[in-house]
Each structure stands twice: as structure tokens, then as C-alpha cells.
Design a protein around this motif. Structure first.
Motif, short mmCIF file in Angstrom:
data_model
loop_
_atom_site.label_atom_id
_atom_site.label_comp_id
_atom_site.label_asym_id
_atom_site.label_seq_id
_atom_site.Cartn_x
_atom_site.Cartn_y
_atom_site.Cartn_z
N LYS A 109 21.13 41.45 78.90
CA LYS A 109 20.25 40.64 78.05
C LYS A 109 18.90 40.62 78.61
CE LYS A 109 21.48 36.05 79.42
NZ LYS A 109 22.21 34.63 78.75
N ASN A 110 18.73 40.35 79.79
CA ASN A 110 17.52 40.31 80.53
C ASN A 110 16.67 41.47 80.35
OD1 ASN A 110 17.97 37.56 81.17
ND2 ASN A 110 18.74 38.27 83.34
N LEU A 111 17.32 42.68 80.53
CA LEU A 111 16.63 43.88 80.24
C LEU A 111 16.01 43.98 78.71
CD1 LEU A 111 19.07 46.08 82.40
CD2 LEU A 111 16.87 45.37 83.13
N LEU A 112 17.18 43.41 77.90
CA LEU A 112 16.61 43.81 76.53
C LEU A 112 15.51 42.85 76.21
CD1 LEU A 112 19.99 43.97 74.57
CD2 LEU A 112 18.47 45.79 74.85
N LEU A 115 12.31 44.49 77.26
CA LEU A 115 11.58 45.68 76.50
C LEU A 115 10.25 45.36 75.63
CD1 LEU A 115 14.84 47.41 75.39
CD2 LEU A 115 13.38 48.16 77.12
N PRO A 116 10.10 44.49 74.84
CA PRO A 116 8.79 44.23 74.41
C PRO A 116 7.68 43.99 75.18
CG PRO A 116 10.44 42.74 73.42
CD PRO A 116 11.15 43.34 74.69
N ILE A 117 7.73 43.54 76.57
CA ILE A 117 6.81 43.45 77.64
C ILE A 117 6.46 44.92 77.94
CG2 ILE A 117 6.19 42.66 79.77
CD1 ILE A 117 6.82 40.36 77.67
N LEU A 118 7.55 45.62 78.17
CA LEU A 118 7.11 47.19 78.46
C LEU A 118 6.26 47.87 77.55
CD1 LEU A 118 7.61 49.40 80.76
CD2 LEU A 118 9.75 49.75 79.60
N VAL A 119 6.62 47.56 76.32
CA VAL A 119 5.87 48.17 75.08
C VAL A 119 4.75 47.79 75.21
CG1 VAL A 119 5.71 48.24 72.66
CG2 VAL A 119 8.16 48.71 73.70
N PHE A 120 4.34 46.43 75.31
CA PHE A 120 2.93 45.80 75.24
C PHE A 120 2.03 46.55 76.32
CE2 PHE A 120 0.19 42.77 77.48
CZ PHE A 120 -0.75 42.30 76.29
N THR A 147 3.81 45.11 86.38
CA THR A 147 4.91 45.41 85.47
C THR A 147 6.25 45.02 86.14
OG1 THR A 147 3.39 46.84 84.02
CG2 THR A 147 6.01 46.64 83.73
N LEU A 148 6.44 45.68 87.27
CA LEU A 148 7.61 45.33 88.17
C LEU A 148 7.76 43.84 88.40
CD1 LEU A 148 9.95 46.41 89.84
CD2 LEU A 148 8.37 47.06 91.56
N MET A 149 6.74 43.20 88.87
CA MET A 149 6.69 41.95 89.11
C MET A 149 7.30 41.10 87.91
SD MET A 149 5.05 38.71 88.65
CE MET A 149 3.59 38.79 88.27
N VAL A 150 6.85 41.36 86.73
CA VAL A 150 7.26 40.68 85.51
C VAL A 150 8.73 41.04 85.27
CG1 VAL A 150 7.06 40.51 83.13
CG2 VAL A 150 4.78 40.62 84.53
N PHE A 151 9.01 42.37 85.47
CA PHE A 151 10.48 42.51 85.28
C PHE A 151 11.30 41.87 86.15
CE2 PHE A 151 14.03 45.39 86.89
CZ PHE A 151 14.69 45.32 85.86
N CYS A 152 11.03 41.73 87.51
CA CYS A 152 11.82 41.12 88.52
C CYS A 152 11.80 39.36 88.21
CB CYS A 152 11.20 40.98 89.77
SG CYS A 152 11.41 42.76 90.45
N ALA A 153 10.76 39.13 87.38
CA ALA A 153 10.75 37.59 87.00
C ALA A 153 11.59 37.36 86.09
CB ALA A 153 9.39 37.30 86.48
N THR A 163 9.65 30.85 85.22
CA THR A 163 9.30 32.10 86.08
C THR A 163 8.66 33.14 85.07
OG1 THR A 163 10.91 31.49 87.74
CG2 THR A 163 10.06 33.70 87.64
N ARG A 164 9.48 33.17 84.10
CA ARG A 164 9.10 34.36 83.06
C ARG A 164 7.87 34.13 82.35
NH1 ARG A 164 14.50 35.91 79.16
NH2 ARG A 164 15.90 36.31 80.84
N ASN A 165 7.72 32.73 81.90
CA ASN A 165 6.37 32.40 81.26
C ASN A 165 5.22 32.64 82.24
OD1 ASN A 165 7.61 31.57 79.01
ND2 ASN A 165 7.77 29.35 79.12
N GLY A 166 5.53 32.39 83.59
CA GLY A 166 4.16 32.41 84.47
C GLY A 166 3.91 33.78 84.60
N ALA A 167 4.87 34.65 84.51
CA ALA A 167 4.70 35.92 85.12
C ALA A 167 4.13 36.60 83.81
CB ALA A 167 6.18 36.92 85.32
N CYS A 168 4.68 36.25 82.49
CA CYS A 168 4.05 36.89 81.42
C CYS A 168 2.24 36.38 81.27
CB CYS A 168 4.68 36.47 80.01
SG CYS A 168 6.22 37.41 80.01
#
Length: 230
Positions: A109-112, A115-120, A147-153, A163-168
Motif C-alpha cells: 500500500k505504501n508503494l501504491l 505512485l502519484p508522487i512518481l508521476v508528478f 525521489t529516492l528520499m521521498v520513496f524511503c520516507a 515523514t511523508r509530508n515533510g519529504a513531499c
């Protein structure tokens, strides 16, 4: 003083952010070089003061230290400023990745949700690439690391939302920065937005990594209540 990080350092950090954002439209080099790193320096002080593991504290100090270095260089009127700034923030993202890997749990579910971040990211780079010129390859490498940093977040187990909000927000601030540098030619109101996003991102990442959200909210509530009563 046990409460000093929350009663003094955090309010000073927020005050320095508000001050810099308020002055940014009216100041230039060298004042920007002096004032811009102050919030990050205060976040480093906060990191030193709070109670967390030595390794986490050391890595977070390195991440913030590289950020501070990048902040300073990006204000300097020299040719290598952008290149050194990019290298400094690449080191920041590498350190954040290292921190996130210590608290990571890969889930479908985290990978899914990533995906919108990767598209962005892909759409953003496609839009920016005609304007980048000789900076296209450095920006591409930097964007991959970011992008890798955000993915790990998105994969961390604790304080995951912060963590997600900060990375985004970090990603968004860098996208707007790229727009401002290569498309808009340093628009001042946009610069204020960039710094607001950037400071908020760093603040959220520090709070999530040090796991101090509840204490900070409690102290800020007490501070605002005291100001009302006064």
C-alpha cells in the motif's frame, strides 16, 4: 533545562522562519546569506538538545548541516553557487535516506501511495527539461536522489505521516525552486513560497525523526494560551 528545546528553541525557530519570510522581499545579499540559515541552525540546536539515540542525532545533524551549507551557497553571487548547492542537498538527501532505512518497512500500500508522487516527478522533469540547458543532467541526477528520499520516507514505520509530508514538501519546494531559477527568472513572491515549503519540510522531518511531535504541540499550546492570557 529539560524543557529548553521545546520552550525556547522551537519558538525561536518558528520566529526566525516568520522573520525571514517577512523580510525576504526586501533584503538581498549579504543579508540573505546571514538570515537564511538561522532556522536550520536552530533546528540543529534542537536536535542536539533532545533525547534520541546518538546515531540518529549524528545523522540528523549531518543532514541539517549539509542543508545549511546548501542554503548559504545558494545565496552567494558566484558561478559555482548552484553546483555546490546541488551537491550539498544531494548529501542531505543521502543522509535522510540513511535515517529512513533504519526505520523502514516495505508494504504494497505504501508503494501504491507513492505512485502519484512518481508521476508528478516525471511530468515535472518533462516540463522543466527544455529550460534546463547544461543543467539538465545535474538536475536529473539530483531529482533521482530526491525521489529516492521521498520513496524511503513513504516506507518508514514510525511517525510516517509527518515523514511523508515533510519529504513531499521538500520535493515540492525544489520543484518550485527549479521553476523560479529556470522558468520564472527569480520571482520574489515565488521565492517566499519556496522558503515556506522548505522550512516546513525540514521542521516536519526533524520532528518526525526525533519523535517529539506530542511535546512540541503541548508546549506550543501552552505558549499560545499564555499569550492570550497576557
Amino acid at each position: 533545562m529539560p524543557g529548553q528545546p521545546f520552550k525556547i528553541t522551537i519558538p525561536l525557530t518558528l520566529l526566525s522562519i516568520i522573520l525571514y519570510l517577512g523580510l525576504l522581499s526586501f533584503i538581498q545579499y549579504p543579508l540573505t546569506t546571514i538570515l537564511k540559515p538561522i532556522p536550520i541552525a536552530l533546528l540543529m540546536l534542537f536536535t542536539l538538545q533532545v533525547n534520541c539515540s546518538k546515531q540518529v542525532k549524528t545523522l540528523l545533524l549531518f543532514a541539517l548541516g549539509f542543508s545549511l551549507l546548501g542554503d548559504v551557497f545558494l545565496t552567494l553571487p558566484i558561478k559555482i553557487a548552484l553546483h555546490v548547492g546541488i551537491l550539498a542537498f544531494m548529501a542531505t538527501h543521502c543522509t535522510y535516506i540513511w535515517l529512513f532505512l533504519k526505520n523502514i518497512c516495505f508494504r504494497g500500500k505504501n508503494l501504491l501511495s507513492f505512485l502519484p508522487i512518481l508521476v508528478f516527478v516525471l511530468v515535472s522533469f518533462y516540463f522543466l527539461s527544455p529550460y534546463l540547458g547544461e543543467m539538465e543532467k545535474p538536475v536529473a541526477v539530483y531529482l533521482c536522489l530526491l525521489t529516492l528520499m521521498v520513496f524511503c520516507a513513504f516506507q518508514v514505520k514510525q511517525q510516517s505521516l509527518l515523514t511523508r509530508n515533510g519529504a513531499c514538501l521538500f520535493l515540492l519546494s525544489d520543484f518550485v525552486l527549479s521553476l523560479n531559477l529556470f522558468v520564472l527568472a527569480n520571482n520574489t513572491p515565488t521565492a517566499v513560497l519556496i522558503m515556506f515549503l522548505y522550512y516546513t519540510a525540514q521542521f516536519l522531518l526533524v520532528v518526525s525523526i526525533t519523535q517529539t511531535k506530542e511535546k512540541i504541540l503541548l508546549e506550543l499550546h501552552s505558549l499560545f494560551r499564555g499569550l492570550k492570557l497576557a
